[in-house]
Design an enzyme around this catalytic site. Structure first.
Site, mmCIF file in Angstrom:
data_model
loop_
_atom_site.group_PDB
_atom_site.id
_atom_site.type_symbol
_atom_site.label_atom_id
_atom_site.label_comp_id
_atom_site.label_asym_id
_atom_site.label_seq_id
_atom_site.Cartn_x
_atom_site.Cartn_y
_atom_site.Cartn_z
ATOM 1 C CB SER A 94 -7.953 -10.309 -7.688
ATOM 2 O OG SER A 94 -9.305 -10.727 -7.726
ATOM 3 C CG HIS B 158 -8.705 -12.107 5.762
ATOM 4 N ND1 HIS B 158 -7.922 -11.012 6.082
ATOM 5 C CD2 HIS B 158 -9.694 -11.634 4.946
ATOM 6 C CE1 HIS B 158 -8.416 -9.927 5.494
ATOM 7 N NE2 HIS B 158 -9.479 -10.285 4.799
ATOM 8 C CG HIS C 13 -4.631 -7.613 0.292
ATOM 9 N ND1 HIS C 13 -3.879 -7.279 1.408
ATOM 10 C CD2 HIS C 13 -5.923 -7.546 0.683
ATOM 11 C CE1 HIS C 13 -4.689 -7.019 2.423
ATOM 12 N NE2 HIS C 13 -5.931 -7.172 2.012
ATOM 13 C CG ASN D 54 -4.539 -6.941 -8.505
ATOM 14 O OD1 ASN D 54 -4.368 -6.500 -9.639
ATOM 15 N ND2 ASN D 54 -4.402 -6.199 -7.417
ATOM 16 C CB VAL D 55 -1.359 -10.280 -12.278
ATOM 17 C CG1 VAL D 55 -0.092 -10.058 -11.480
ATOM 18 C CG2 VAL D 55 -1.811 -11.729 -12.142
ATOM 19 N NE ARG D 56 -5.146 -3.600 -12.490
ATOM 20 C CZ ARG D 56 -4.360 -3.427 -11.438
ATOM 21 N NH1 ARG D 56 -4.124 -4.428 -10.615
ATOM 22 N NH2 ARG D 56 -3.808 -2.253 -11.200
ATOM 23 C CG HIS E 40 9.662 -5.811 0.916
ATOM 24 N ND1 HIS E 40 9.089 -4.918 0.033
ATOM 25 C CD2 HIS E 40 8.952 -5.720 2.073
ATOM 26 C CE1 HIS E 40 8.085 -4.296 0.637
ATOM 27 N NE2 HIS E 40 7.981 -4.766 1.872
ATOM 28 C CG HIS F 41 -9.103 7.077 6.361
ATOM 29 N ND1 HIS F 41 -8.504 6.325 5.375
ATOM 30 C CD2 HIS F 41 -9.725 6.192 7.174
ATOM 31 C CE1 HIS F 41 -8.761 5.042 5.574
ATOM 32 N NE2 HIS F 41 -9.498 4.934 6.661
#
Length: 241
Positions: free
Chosen positions: A93, A97, A107, A109-111, A146, A176
């Site tokens: 992951s 910045h 950002h 990640n692969v898991r 993309h 929010h």
């Protein structure tokens, strides 16, 4: 019964961490600081960070592989098929910045997760994805990001990219604040429908395409002139989570 090759997944994830760190470190001209850690309950990891580099203000690219004899009750409540099983979870992951406000934060990640029990088939899946958070948006950068994600997904079905893009848009929508976190990307979880070999191949396609998506944007934007006001806006935007 299909063979689940955990070691091959781990080798790929470690190699992915290396390749991303090598590419970003070469672009930044700084060395990663590495910390190897262990988890008392089982497993450990390898964390790498850059702070105050020439291009990267702060970045981390991490690998972890943790294990245990059983999952907590909070996990098995929603997935009762995992009760009474040992588990392993591993992944790579990152968060990058950049200094320049015209370079977006990224950002990724692969898991991989697997839960096993003697005499029963393992329960396993892959997950991951990547997303982009610009401070000053560029249509050209967004299209490149993309397009790279779509090219990684397309060999696995024409519906894959639109479906995973929609999942990313939904996952990273800040309810929010009633706004998206950025321009999205792709996101997937509980992914095993292609069988182990093809599901693993898909996870690799996504993971390996990240640097192809992000590095050209860094190279293009890193020397763009900016003002202190624009830097302040970048810092303000970073806090909107």
């Amino acid at each position: 019964m299909q063979t689940i090759d955990k070691q091959r997944v781990k080798n790929y994830l470690l190699g992915l961490q290396d390749s991303i760190c090598n590419a970003l470190g070469q672009e930044d001209g700084s060395a990663w600081q590495e910390d190897n850690w262990t988890r008392p309950e089982g497993g450990g990891g390898r964390s790498r960070v850059i702070a105050d580099g020439k291009v990267i203000e702060k970045g981390g690219v991490n690998f972890s592989h943790v294990s245990g004899d059983q999952l907590p009750a909070s996990a098995t409540q929603t997935r009762p098929e995992l009760a009474g099983r040992s588990f392993e979870a591993m992944g790579a992951s990152l968060v990058i910045h950049p200094h320049n406000p015209y370079m977006p934060t990224s950002h990724a990640n692969v898991r991989f997760f697997i839960a096993e029990k003697d005499g029963e088939d393992p329960v396993w899946w892959f997950g991951g994805g990547y997303d982009l958070t610009p401070y000053y948006g560029s249509e050209e950068d967004c299209q490149h990001w993309h397009r790279t994600a779509k090219n990684a997904c397309d060999p696995f079905g024409e519906d894959m990219y639109p479906r995973l893009k929609k999942q990313c848009d939904k996952y990273f929508y800040l309810r929010h604040r009633n706004e998206p976190r950025g321009v999205g990307g792709v996101f997937f979880d509980d992914f095993n429908q292609l069988g182990f070999e093809q599901s693993f191949a898909f996870m690799q396609a996504v993971g390996s395409s990240y640097i192809n998506a992000y590095l050209p944007i860094i190279e293009k934007r890193k020397n763009t002139p900016f003002t202190q006001q624009q830097k302040d806006f970048q810092l303000y935007r970073r806090g909107r989570y």
